[in-house]
Scaffold this active site. Sequence first.
Site, PDB file in Angstrom:
ATOM      1  CB  SER A  15       2.464   3.554   0.513  1.00  0.00           C
ATOM      2  OG  SER A  15       2.625   2.170   0.843  1.00  0.00           O
ATOM      3  CG  HIS A  42       0.370   1.019  -1.574  1.00  0.00           C
ATOM      4  ND1 HIS A  42       1.584   1.174  -1.521  1.00  0.00           N
ATOM      5  CD2 HIS A  42       0.113   1.272  -3.014  1.00  0.00           C
ATOM      6  CE1 HIS A  42       1.989   1.598  -2.803  1.00  0.00           C
ATOM      7  NE2 HIS A  42       1.013   1.519  -3.479  1.00  0.00           N
ATOM      8  CG  ASP A 135       3.018   2.561  -6.594  1.00  0.00           C
ATOM      9  OD1 ASP A 135       2.748   2.755  -7.880  1.00  0.00           O
ATOM     10  OD2 ASP A 135       1.474   2.355  -6.082  1.00  0.00           O
TER      11      ASP A 135
END
Length: 335
Positions: A15, A42, A135
Site C-alpha cells: 500500500s 492500493h 489489509d
Amino acid sequence: MSSNQNPMVIVIGASAGGMAALKKLAAQFPKDFPAPIFIVTHMSADTTGEALVKVLNESSSLACVQAHDQQTFESGTIYLAPSDQHMLVAKGKIRITKGARENRSRPAIDPLFRSAAVAYGNGVIGVILTGYLDDGTSGMMAIKRCGGVCIAQDPEDAAYPDMPQSVIANVGADHCLPIAGMGALLSDLLRRELPERGEVPEDIMIEARIAERVLSDLPSVEALGDQVPYNCPDCGGVLWQIEEGDILRYRCHTGHAFTSSVLLTQQNERIEETLWVALRMFEERQNLLVTMSKNESKRATSSVSQRAKDSQVHIDRIRAMLKATDQDSYGEEAR
C-alpha cells in the site's frame, strides 16, 4: 511453474510506499524465475496503474503486465491488479472482478491472497510489504491455514510499518526480513519439495467465492459469523462479526468487508462528515435568525436574538468536536 509436483505462485500486497518497495524487490528477480508473481497495491479508482507497470518493467528482468480477466499466466511474469477491480487467482488463470470493496480498497490484498490459498494451497508464498492499517492480514492467515508461507517486510525497513506489523502480530511470519533479502529467499523457497495438499477450510472457500460474486447472500455471511448491531459504512446494511484468532472482521451480505481498525476509521470519517453538515446547518440557521431579527418587532427581536445565541452555543460545541477529531486523526496518521 515449478519443478515440484505441486505448482507454486507468489502473491504480494503493498500500500503506502509500495512503488519504491516493489521496484526494489522486482530488481532482484532473475530472468529464469520459476513462478508467476501477482501484485496488488492500493490505488485510487482514477489511476490506471500504468506508471507502476512501467517502473517494474524498467527495474526488473521480468516482464510486468496489467492483468485482465480469464488471462492464463506463466512463470517469470509479474501480474499487476488493475485499478478499481479485484484480482483473483484460479487454477491456471486470472479472474478480474468488480466485487465489493474490502477494507475500503478495490483492488484489495485479502481477496487475492484468499483466492490463491484456495487454488494452490501450500504452493502459495505470500509477501506483505509497506502500508497503513491491516489489509492483507486476513488473507495471509488464509495462506497460512492452507499450508502456504508467510513473508513480512521487516517493519523497520518499511516506509509505513502498519501492514507488516499486523501480519507479524496476528498471523506470525515464517520470515521477516528487509526487502533487500527477499529475492534470494523467494528463489530458495521455490526449490523446496511440497507435501501433499490438505483440504481448504470451508470459511476460506466461502469468502473466496464471495469475492468472485458466486456467493453473496445471508446464508453465506451467517455461516461466517454472528450478526452485530453495526451498519456497513459503504451500503448501510447490517454487519456480521467474524473472529479469526485475535482479529475481528466484519462483513455485510452484499460483500463489503472490514477489519475492526478499518471499520473504526470509516466510522470516524462518517462522524466527521456528519459534524460538518451539522455545523453548516446551524450556521445557516443562525444567519437566518440574525436576518429575521433586523426585520421583526422589538418584542419578537428579543426572542429571535436569543435563538441566534442558542445556535452559537451549538456551533461552538460542534467546532470543538471537529477540532478534537482533527487532532485524533493527526495522531493516528503520525502513528
